[in-house]
Scaffold this active site. Structure first.
Site, PDB file in Angstrom:
ATOM      1  N   ASP A  12       0.830  -1.198   0.000  1.00  0.00           N
ATOM      2  CA  ASP A  12       0.000   0.000   0.000  1.00  0.00           C
ATOM      3  C   ASP A  12       0.868   1.253   0.000  1.00  0.00           C
ATOM      4  OD1 ASP A  12       0.873  -0.453   2.599  1.00  0.00           O
ATOM      5  OD2 ASP A  12      -1.029   0.058   3.550  1.00  0.00           O
ATOM      6  N   ASP A 253       7.872  -2.551   7.256  1.00  0.00           N
ATOM      7  CA  ASP A 253       7.863  -3.356   6.037  1.00  0.00           C
ATOM      8  C   ASP A 253       9.234  -3.895   5.619  1.00  0.00           C
ATOM      9  OD1 ASP A 253       5.192  -2.852   6.064  1.00  0.00           O
ATOM     10  OD2 ASP A 253       5.250  -1.292   4.533  1.00  0.00           O
TER      11      ASP A 253
END
Length: 323
Positions: A12, A253
């Site tokens: 995202d 991440d």
């Protein structure tokens, strides 16, 4: 010649997604088959544009296909954006007048791209899922063989001690699409590695190192510094220090990406059944870990909770990403 590791990045595309993508692109043994986009930190349209900007900064625009995926969660049309951290545009509110436009996107949907690439290389593709898990859940529902053919999923999401960063009890990616997380945790047959919110908070990057890292005098370094503007404001705020429990820089991440780049990065995992709470008014999105092995014993445990990793290896990978 050593065999390349085939990877699909499902993201995202906020700031830490950019860090993870740039890490993957820095390693010649990592073959990024495509980047699939999902709504989360920002809208899915903005995510696609952000991925194109990241690829341009790395000199990879047009060399790796980018696919637009789910624009909302499986059940709800509402998406809780994380613009307080990533900025309204997801990349630190630093627009680029020369940014690539949507004409660079593949016409194929992200979900179909996931299914086709994985089924074309059964048992060979690692999926690094660093956003809400909507695209993966849709792929599993469209083609049940998908969950068998994926080599592994490395995801950033969930929490192992009930500590939330979007509600009192829920981590952002799982909260945005709890039903999708439920599908991945319960229906996937491949190994699923989970980097939880608490694990990222337990191993923050030292602020002194991070600020020095942002001063890299390369094009990629200057890009990284620009997009971290709102993130740095968040980390110095009272809210940021409460949520993270530290004044250092919590990155999420890149950790999920690092364990796919090099398995030696992993120092400790816990193997347990996990699921996610769907119905609780206060606890919706909470990841539930079966610490005492009370769940269905007939189902194979394929979820691995990352609890400790090599921090020096992570910083080395991040250094290389901006070289």
């Amino acid at each position: 010649m050593s065999k390349k590791t085939k990877v699909i990045i499902d993201c995202d595309a906020g700031v830490d997604d950019a860090q993870a993508i740039m890490m993957a692109l820095a390693y010649p043994h990592i073959e990024v088959l495509g980047i699939t986009c999902v709504a989360g930190n920002v809208s899915v349209h903005q995510v696609t544009l952000n991925v194109l900007r990241i690829l341009k900064a790395c000199g990879k625009l047009g060399k790796i296909p980018v696919y637009k995926g789910a624009e909302s969660s499986l059940v709800s049309r509402k998406i809780n954006l994380a613009t307080h951290f990533h900025g309204d545009d997801g990349l630190g509110d630093n627009p680029d007048d020369n940014a690539p436009d949507a004409s660079h996107l593949s016409s194929k949907s992200a979900v179909l791209a996931l299914i086709e690439e994985v089924n074309a290389h059964p048992g060979e593709v690692s999926v690094v899922a660093i956003g809400p898990l909507t695209n993966l859940a849709l792929a599993a529902r469209l083609d049940p063989t998908f969950t068998h053919n994926v080599k592994e999923v490395s995801l950033m999401g969930g929490n192992i001690a009930g500590r939330g960063n979007v509600t009192a009890t829920a981590e952002f990616n799982f909260y945005v699409d709890a039903e999708a997380a439920h599908v991945v945790l319960n229906d996937f047959h491949c190994p699923v590695y989970i980097t939880s919110w608490e694990t990222t908070c337990n191993f923050p990057l030292k602020q002194e190192w991070f600020l020095k890292w942002l001063e890299k005098s390369t094009e990629k370094g200057r890009f990284m510094k620009r997009i971290n503007k709102t993130a740095m404001e968040y980390y110095t705020s009272e809210r940021g220090q409460k949520e993270c429990g530290t004044q250092d820089y919590v990155t999420c991440d890149p950790i999920a990406m690092a364990l796919v780049i090099n398995k030696k990065f992993i120092q400790e995992t816990k193997k347990h059944h996990v699921t996610v709470e769907l119905g609780g008014e206060i606890t919706r999105g909470l990841m539930v870990v079966d610490w005492s092995d009370r769940f269905d014993k007939s189902k194979e445990v394929n979820t691995f909770l990352l609890t400790k990793f090599d921090q020096d290896m992570l910083t080395d990978m991040m250094e290389l990403s901006l070289a």
